[in-house]
Design a protein around this motif. Structure first.
Motif, PDB file in Angstrom:
ATOM      1  N   GLY A 180       0.784  -1.231   0.000  1.00  0.00           N
ATOM      2  CA  GLY A 180       0.000   0.000   0.000  1.00  0.00           C
ATOM      3  C   GLY A 180       0.813   1.276   0.000  1.00  0.00           C
ATOM      4  O   GLY A 180       0.261   2.354   0.227  1.00  0.00           O
ATOM      5  N   ARG A 181       2.105   1.170  -0.265  1.00  0.00           N
ATOM      6  CA  ARG A 181       2.961   2.357  -0.219  1.00  0.00           C
ATOM      7  C   ARG A 181       3.341   2.800  -1.628  1.00  0.00           C
ATOM      8  O   ARG A 181       3.875   2.026  -2.413  1.00  0.00           O
ATOM      9  CB  ARG A 181       4.224   2.073   0.592  1.00  0.00           C
ATOM     10  CG  ARG A 181       5.130   3.275   0.744  1.00  0.00           C
ATOM     11  CD  ARG A 181       6.235   2.984   1.723  1.00  0.00           C
ATOM     12  NE  ARG A 181       7.048   4.139   2.005  1.00  0.00           N
ATOM     13  CZ  ARG A 181       7.951   4.204   2.972  1.00  0.00           C
ATOM     14  NH1 ARG A 181       8.137   3.169   3.759  1.00  0.00           N
ATOM     15  NH2 ARG A 181       8.661   5.293   3.175  1.00  0.00           N
ATOM     16  N   TRP A 210       1.038   7.602   0.500  1.00  0.00           N
ATOM     17  CA  TRP A 210       1.889   8.284  -0.464  1.00  0.00           C
ATOM     18  C   TRP A 210       3.081   8.912   0.254  1.00  0.00           C
ATOM     19  O   TRP A 210       2.934   9.523   1.308  1.00  0.00           O
ATOM     20  CB  TRP A 210       1.117   9.377  -1.193  1.00  0.00           C
ATOM     21  CG  TRP A 210       0.026   8.872  -2.084  1.00  0.00           C
ATOM     22  CD1 TRP A 210      -1.109   8.215  -1.697  1.00  0.00           C
ATOM     23  CD2 TRP A 210      -0.049   8.998  -3.507  1.00  0.00           C
ATOM     24  NE1 TRP A 210      -1.882   7.907  -2.789  1.00  0.00           N
ATOM     25  CE2 TRP A 210      -1.258   8.379  -3.912  1.00  0.00           C
ATOM     26  CE3 TRP A 210       0.783   9.571  -4.474  1.00  0.00           C
ATOM     27  CZ2 TRP A 210      -1.643   8.319  -5.246  1.00  0.00           C
ATOM     28  CZ3 TRP A 210       0.394   9.515  -5.798  1.00  0.00           C
ATOM     29  CH2 TRP A 210      -0.799   8.893  -6.188  1.00  0.00           C
ATOM     30  N   ARG A 211       4.266   8.756  -0.354  1.00  0.00           N
ATOM     31  CA  ARG A 211       5.475   9.353   0.205  1.00  0.00           C
ATOM     32  C   ARG A 211       6.268   9.960  -0.958  1.00  0.00           C
ATOM     33  O   ARG A 211       6.486   9.305  -1.985  1.00  0.00           O
ATOM     34  CB  ARG A 211       6.312   8.294   0.926  1.00  0.00           C
ATOM     35  CG  ARG A 211       7.616   8.820   1.524  1.00  0.00           C
ATOM     36  CD  ARG A 211       8.313   7.703   2.307  1.00  0.00           C
ATOM     37  NE  ARG A 211       9.642   8.067   2.784  1.00  0.00           N
ATOM     38  CZ  ARG A 211       9.886   8.738   3.900  1.00  0.00           C
ATOM     39  NH1 ARG A 211       8.870   9.147   4.661  1.00  0.00           N
ATOM     40  NH2 ARG A 211      11.122   9.017   4.278  1.00  0.00           N
ATOM     41  N   PRO A 223      -2.725  16.012   3.285  1.00  0.00           N
ATOM     42  CA  PRO A 223      -3.616  14.914   3.675  1.00  0.00           C
ATOM     43  C   PRO A 223      -2.883  13.911   4.563  1.00  0.00           C
ATOM     44  O   PRO A 223      -1.654  13.789   4.484  1.00  0.00           O
ATOM     45  CB  PRO A 223      -4.027  14.291   2.340  1.00  0.00           C
ATOM     46  CG  PRO A 223      -3.007  14.738   1.364  1.00  0.00           C
ATOM     47  CD  PRO A 223      -2.491  16.054   1.836  1.00  0.00           C
ATOM     48  N   PRO A 224      -3.612  13.174   5.402  1.00  0.00           N
ATOM     49  CA  PRO A 224      -2.953  12.267   6.357  1.00  0.00           C
ATOM     50  C   PRO A 224      -2.215  11.106   5.709  1.00  0.00           C
ATOM     51  O   PRO A 224      -1.348  10.514   6.358  1.00  0.00           O
ATOM     52  CB  PRO A 224      -4.119  11.770   7.228  1.00  0.00           C
ATOM     53  CG  PRO A 224      -5.345  11.993   6.395  1.00  0.00           C
ATOM     54  CD  PRO A 224      -5.071  13.205   5.577  1.00  0.00           C
ATOM     55  N   ASN A 225      -2.528  10.775   4.458  1.00  0.00           N
ATOM     56  CA  ASN A 225      -1.857   9.661   3.792  1.00  0.00           C
ATOM     57  C   ASN A 225      -0.736  10.120   2.860  1.00  0.00           C
ATOM     58  O   ASN A 225      -0.321   9.389   1.963  1.00  0.00           O
ATOM     59  CB  ASN A 225      -2.862   8.813   3.001  1.00  0.00           C
ATOM     60  CG  ASN A 225      -3.518   9.576   1.856  1.00  0.00           C
ATOM     61  OD1 ASN A 225      -3.696  10.800   1.941  1.00  0.00           O
ATOM     62  ND2 ASN A 225      -3.867   8.877   0.801  1.00  0.00           N
ATOM     63  N   ILE A 244       4.661   0.655  -5.311  1.00  0.00           N
ATOM     64  CA  ILE A 244       4.611   1.273  -6.637  1.00  0.00           C
ATOM     65  C   ILE A 244       5.481   2.522  -6.605  1.00  0.00           C
ATOM     66  O   ILE A 244       5.493   3.254  -5.604  1.00  0.00           O
ATOM     67  CB  ILE A 244       3.165   1.646  -7.024  1.00  0.00           C
ATOM     68  CG1 ILE A 244       2.300   0.389  -7.169  1.00  0.00           C
ATOM     69  CG2 ILE A 244       3.140   2.460  -8.324  1.00  0.00           C
ATOM     70  CD1 ILE A 244       0.824   0.692  -7.399  1.00  0.00           C
ATOM     71  N   VAL A 245       6.220   2.769  -7.694  1.00  0.00           N
ATOM     72  CA  VAL A 245       7.057   3.967  -7.804  1.00  0.00           C
ATOM     73  C   VAL A 245       6.512   4.848  -8.919  1.00  0.00           C
ATOM     74  O   VAL A 245       6.153   4.356 -10.001  1.00  0.00           O
ATOM     75  CB  VAL A 245       8.528   3.606  -8.084  1.00  0.00           C
ATOM     76  CG1 VAL A 245       9.374   4.870  -8.224  1.00  0.00           C
ATOM     77  CG2 VAL A 245       9.087   2.713  -6.981  1.00  0.00           C
ATOM     78  N   VAL A 246       6.469   6.134  -8.657  1.00  0.00           N
ATOM     79  CA  VAL A 246       6.063   7.134  -9.649  1.00  0.00           C
ATOM     80  C   VAL A 246       7.222   8.106  -9.815  1.00  0.00           C
ATOM     81  O   VAL A 246       7.793   8.574  -8.822  1.00  0.00           O
ATOM     82  CB  VAL A 246       4.804   7.900  -9.195  1.00  0.00           C
ATOM     83  CG1 VAL A 246       4.414   8.949 -10.235  1.00  0.00           C
ATOM     84  CG2 VAL A 246       3.649   6.940  -8.927  1.00  0.00           C
ATOM     85  N   GLY A 247       7.602   8.397 -11.053  1.00  0.00           N
ATOM     86  CA  GLY A 247       8.700   9.337 -11.252  1.00  0.00           C
ATOM     87  C   GLY A 247       8.973   9.581 -12.715  1.00  0.00           C
ATOM     88  O   GLY A 247       8.245   9.099 -13.597  1.00  0.00           O
ATOM     89  N   ALA A 248      10.027  10.322 -12.975  1.00  0.00           N
ATOM     90  CA  ALA A 248      10.393  10.697 -14.336  1.00  0.00           C
ATOM     91  C   ALA A 248      11.218   9.588 -14.995  1.00  0.00           C
ATOM     92  O   ALA A 248      11.324   8.470 -14.482  1.00  0.00           O
ATOM     93  CB  ALA A 248      11.151  12.027 -14.321  1.00  0.00           C
TER      94      ALA A 248
END
Length: 347
Positions: A180-181, A210-211, A223-225, A244-248
Motif C-alpha cells: 500500500g505504499r 503516499w510518500r 492529507p494524512p496519507n 509502486i514507484v512514480v517518477g520521471a
C-alpha cells in the motif's frame, strides 16, 4: 611506477551523473579520479562554469557560438580557470583515458589535450553537429541503458560505437516492499513540484500511503496519507520499500526502479534532445512501465494504480543487468590498458 589514472568528468546538473560515476569508480580496478563542480574532497573540484550559480539550462547566451559546441559563454572567469585546472591535471597525471559524463566541450578539450575519450551517451535525438563530432572523436561511447530503450533515430554508426551497459546503479536494498505504499520521486534536475497536485492525488486514493522524496512545494493542507520527506541520501532504500514507484525517466531513477523490480508509473520531464521522452517510449514499448505524457488528473489515479500492477515483471528484468557497475568498471579498465598501447603501436 604509479599507474596512469582514468579521469572521469562529472556534470553538475542533477545528481545522476555523480551517482553513476561513483558506482563505476568503486567497481573499477584502475584508479579513477573524478573531476567536476561541487565534488569537494571526492575528486578534483572544478570552478563553476554557470552564468548564474542557481541556474543551468544549457544556454550560453552567445550569439556566435560554433556549431561544434553547446555551451561556450564568452569572458567567463570560471570557465578559464576550469579549463586551466583540467588541462593542468592532464599534463601532470597523463591519464590513460577520460570518461566524459556529459559535456561536448569536455570531450573536445580532452581530445585536444591528446587523451582518448569515452563519451557517456544519453538517450534522445542527439544528432546535432556538436554531439556527432564528440561521438566521432571518441574511442568509444557508453550508454547507461539497454539497447531496447534506444531512440529510433540514432544513426547506425553511433550504435555500433556504443557499449550498452544497463544497471549502473547502487545495489538494491534487500528488504521487502511495504504493502500500500506509493513512492513519488522528484529529482534535482527540475523545478520543485507543485505539492497541491500531489495532495489531490493522495486524497483520490485514501487506501494508499503516499510518500514523496525530492523537491516539492508543500501544499496548504497535507492529507494524512501523504508525507513529504525532502531529499533522500538513500533513494534505493526508499524504492525498495515501495509497492509502486512514480517518477520521471532519468537514467538514475529508471536504473534503480528496474534493479528493485517495482511497478513503475513513468512521467517523463522535458529535457533537451528529448532524452526522457525517448526512454519513456522504450519503457512503454517493452511494457516495463506505464508511461504518461504529463501528471494526470486526480480522478485518474485509482485506475492507473490498478493498471500498473498488471504489467509483466519479466519486462523489467529483461532491461536490467544486476552487475552493471561492475561490467562498466571492468570494461573501462580494459580500455585504459589497451588504448595507450594501440595508439603507441599506431604511431
Amino acid at each position: 611506477m604509479k599507474s596512469r589514472p582514468i579521469g572521469y568528468y562529472v556534470h553538475h546538473h542533477g545528481f545522476g551523473h555523480r551517482t553513476r560515476a561513483e558506482a563505476i569508480a568503486s567497481a573499477c580496478s584502475r584508479r579513477v579520479v573524478l573531476l567536476g563542480t561541487g565534488l569537494g574532497e571526492a575528486g578534483i573540484d572544478l570552478p563553476d562554469d554557470r552564468l548564474a550559480p542557481s541556474r543551468f539550462d544549457g544556454r550560453d547566451d552567445a550569439a556566435n557560438r560554433p556549431a561544434g559546441l553547446h555551451y561556450a559563454p564568452l569572458d567567463h572567469a570560471g570557465i578559464r580557470a576550469r579549463v586551466a585546472r583540467i588541462t593542468g591535471w592532464i599534463a601532470e597525471e597523463r591519464p590513460s583515458l577520460m570518461v566524459v559524463d556529459v559535456s561536448v566541450e569536455m570531450a573536445m578539450l580532452a581530445r585536444l589535450a591528446s587523451v582518448p575519450t569515452i563519451v557517456v551517451r544519453l538517450n534522445g535525438e542527439r544528432d546535432d553537429p556538436a554531439h556527432l563530432e564528440a561521438f566521432r572523436g571518441a574511442a568509444a561511447l557508453l550508454a547507461p541503458f539497454h539497447p531496447a530503450l534506444e531512440n529510433a533515430g540514432t544513426p547506425e554508426w553511433v550504435r555500433k560505437k556504443t557499449r550498452y551497459l544497463p544497471g549502473i546503479t547502487n545495489q538494491p536494498v534487500a528488504e521487502p516492499s511495504q504493502a500500500g505504499r506509493i513512492l513519488v520521486v522528484f529529482g534535482r534536475g527540475g523545478a520543485p513540484f507543485d505539492g497541491e497536485r500531489l495532495a489531490q492525488a493522495a486524497r483520490a486514493c485514501p487506501q494508499w500511503q503516499w510518500r514523496a522524496i525530492g523537491p516539492v512545494v508543500a501544499p496548504e493542507c497535507l492529507p494524512p496519507n501523504l508525507s513529504l520527506a525532502g531529499w533522500s541520501s538513500e533513494p534505493e532504500r526508499e524504492i525498495a520499500r515501495a509497492e509502486i514507484v512514480v517518477g520521471a525517466a532519468g537514467d538514475g531513477l529508471v536504473a534503480a526502479v528496474l534493479a528493485a523490480s517495482r511497478p513503475f508509473i513513468c512521467i517523463p520531464e522535458h529535457r533537451p534532445f528529448g532524452e526522457q521522452r525517448a526512454t519513456a517510449a522504450g519503457l512503454e514499448a517493452t511494457k516495463a512501465a506505464l508511461t504518461l505524457p504529463e501528471w494526470p488528473e486526480a480522478t485518474s489515479w485509482p485506475g492507473l494504480l490498478e493498471e500498473v500492477q498488471h504489467l509483466p515483471s519479466h519486462a523489467q528484468n529483461a532491461l536490467h543487468h544486476p552487475d552493471g557497475a561492475i561490467r562498466a568498471g571492468e570494461w573501462l579498465a580494459r580500455m585504459a590498458e589497451s588504448l595507450p598501447s594501440e595508439l603507441e603501436h599506431a604511431g
